[in-house]
Design an enzyme around this catalytic site. Structure first.
Site, mmCIF file in Angstrom:
data_model
loop_
_atom_site.group_PDB
_atom_site.id
_atom_site.type_symbol
_atom_site.label_atom_id
_atom_site.label_comp_id
_atom_site.label_asym_id
_atom_site.label_seq_id
_atom_site.Cartn_x
_atom_site.Cartn_y
_atom_site.Cartn_z
ATOM 1 N N LYS A 1 7.582 36.903 57.600
ATOM 2 C CA LYS A 1 7.475 38.332 57.917
ATOM 3 C C LYS A 1 8.405 38.655 59.062
ATOM 4 O O LYS A 1 8.651 37.809 59.930
ATOM 5 C CB LYS A 1 6.043 38.668 58.339
HETATM 6 N N1 GLU Z 1 5.405 43.636 52.424
HETATM 7 C C1 GLU Z 1 4.741 43.327 51.201
HETATM 8 C C2 GLU Z 1 3.503 42.486 51.455
HETATM 9 O O1 GLU Z 1 2.943 42.511 52.531
HETATM 10 C C3 GLU Z 1 5.692 42.740 50.162
HETATM 11 C C4 GLU Z 1 6.383 41.473 50.548
HETATM 12 C C5 GLU Z 1 7.466 41.014 49.562
HETATM 13 O O2 GLU Z 1 7.643 41.643 48.537
HETATM 14 O O3 GLU Z 1 8.104 40.020 49.877
HETATM 15 O O4 GLU Z 1 3.001 41.851 50.570
#
Ligand code: GLU
Length: 444
Positions: free
Chosen positions: A134
């Site tokens: 993240k």
């Molecule tokens: N931000 C989204 C989540 O928390 C998607 C992450 C992604 O597609 O890599 O799942």
């Protein structure tokens, strides 16, 4: 001689690390809640039920690598502003680190580490070959121009370029970011590599290698899980009522798709306020109203109500689709829904979970409920690698094929172990990561 431009470096107000969201409530108290501690507690509760070597557990539990950078960005008025930014790779055991980038004033390292960890477990629950990661930048994207956002994004990529790559770490959108930011991300990476590298990031615009169905995928996954939960609980969706907290991408699409299955939404909130209509809110109309006015408030035919009333509404289905730590030990006793579908990451604290269990609320945990987004990100990555694109029907069909078995697997583990779905989901995910760690061995 050309006059040289004066360079002033202002320390951004926004670089001050704020802890607003880690407080239970500004009104009711000041209990600090670390989001990362919440994940640790969820992990420990599940790990306790598995027979796993404690020392190996520590290895899969902690983030692998956390990077902090301070980014200078030229603002439109010619000054420079510093932005603190993070990228956390929690795990690469099952594949490249995968997870979004958040642009929000309240971003903290603690939060990004928690979100990266949830990504590891989320990818394992839906059984896709990714680890967890993240990123985040402390900024307020609503107060920045397009040019400023572009320069911030490009500098973010440039300063951490070595971390990223289709087989290393693959970002995506999250709160405050979307397809345009992913386009700048991909372009900056590609310029540095001097070749096109679409698979370095997902959630791109469809015209430049994005997947059909990606924008709606998280909400579609929430709909699928809620539908499966209703089947299990024998709740008829055609006569069910619902409330949604947050009407951004996840909240609005979840509401729209559940509305199409006959669910009546009586309460909706966003960051500006909340609205209520006992007869049911016209969700399609509300989406258009929000596009036009940027908010849901003042939607004709609805009564304005307090924002908190959405979480405590007497409805069959509650979808928190905003931010973390919304339902805590302070307010969990007031939650009156039957199904709580976590569209957001981490909306319920571990202490609140215990109260919800006592009150027989069926919680569909984030690492299952909102996994539709990363699942279609995986499809986008696959399509980029093979260079062939699927129709929206095909994407949606494949999403069903991933989400329904994931829901069934989690339910099965939970029933067998007589636990809430969250513990079941963590047990399943930890076992899947452990299997790979055992096969690979630990290099030391
Ligand atoms: N931000 C989204 C989540 O928390 C998607 C992450 C992604 O597609 O890599 O799942």
């Amino acid at each position: 001689m050309r006059k040289s431009r004066k360079i002033t470096i202002k320390k951004s107000k926004k670089t001050k690390i704020r802890h607003r969201r880690s407080m239970v409530s500004r009104k009711t108290g000041t209990i600090p809640i670390s989001v990362f501690d919440n994940v640790m507690k969820q992990f420990d509760a599940a790990a306790k039920k598995l027979q796993i070597d404690q020392s190996v557990l520590e290895f899969i539990k902690m983030p692998r690598r956390s990077t902090i950078v301070n980014l200078p960005v030229r603002m439109d008025d010619g000054t420079y502003q510093m932005f603190r930014a993070y990228r956390v790779q929690h795990s690469i055991a099952r594949g490249p680190a995968k997870g979004g980038i958040r642009y929000h004033p309240d971003v903290t390292l603690d939060e990004i580490q928690a979100l990266a960890s949830w990504m590891t477990w989320k990818c394992a629950v839906v059984n896709i070959p990714f680890g967890g990661g993240k990123g985040g930048v402390i900024c307020d994207p609503h107060e920045m121009s397009e040019g400023e956002l572009e320069r911030l994004t490009r500098r973010y990529v440039a300063d951490m370029i070595d971390l990223f790559g289709p087989d290393d770490d693959v970002p995506a959108p999250d709160v405050g970011t979307g397809p345009q930011i992913m386009a700048w991300f991909m372009d900056t990476f590609a310029m540095r590599e001097n070749r096109s590298v679409p698979a370095v990031v997902t959630g791109k615009p469809i015209k430049m290698g994005g997947s059909r169905g990606r924008v709606e995928a998280t909400g579609r996954g929430v709909m699928i899980c809620t539908r499966e939960a209703a089947k299990h609980l024998k709740l008829n969706l055609k006569s069910a009522t619902a409330a949604v907290q947050g009407f951004g991408n996840v909240g609005s699409v979840s509401a729209k798709l559940l509305h199409e299955l006959g669910v009546k939404f009586t309460h909706v909130s966003d960051e500006y306020g909340a609205i209520f209509n006992a007869k049911g809110i016209d969700i399609e109309g509300l989406v258009k109203h929000r596009e036009k006015t940027k908010s849901i408030v003042k939607f004709p035919g609805c009564k304005r109500v307090k924002r908190e009333s959405v979480l405590f509404a007497k409805v069959d289905i509650l979808i928190p689709a905003a931010l973390e730590n919304q339902i805590t030990e302070i307010n969990a006793g007031q939650v009156r829904c039957r199904i709580l579908a976590e569209g957001a990451n981490g909306p319920v604290t571990p202490e609140a979970d215990k109260i919800l269990k006592k009150n027989k609320v069926f919680v569909i945990p984030d690492i299952l409920c909102n996994a539709g987004g990363v699942t279609v990100s995986y499809f986008e990555w696959v399509q980029n690698k093979i260079g062939y694109f699927w129709t929206e029907e095909e994407v949606n069909r494949r999403l069903e094929e991933k989400m329904v078995p994931a829901f069934e697997d989690v339910l099965k583990v939970s029933l067998e172990n007589k636990t809430q779905l969250r513990i079941g989901a963590f047990m399943l995910a930890i076992s899947r990561v452990m299997e790979v760690v055992k096969l690979r061995g630990i290099y030391s």
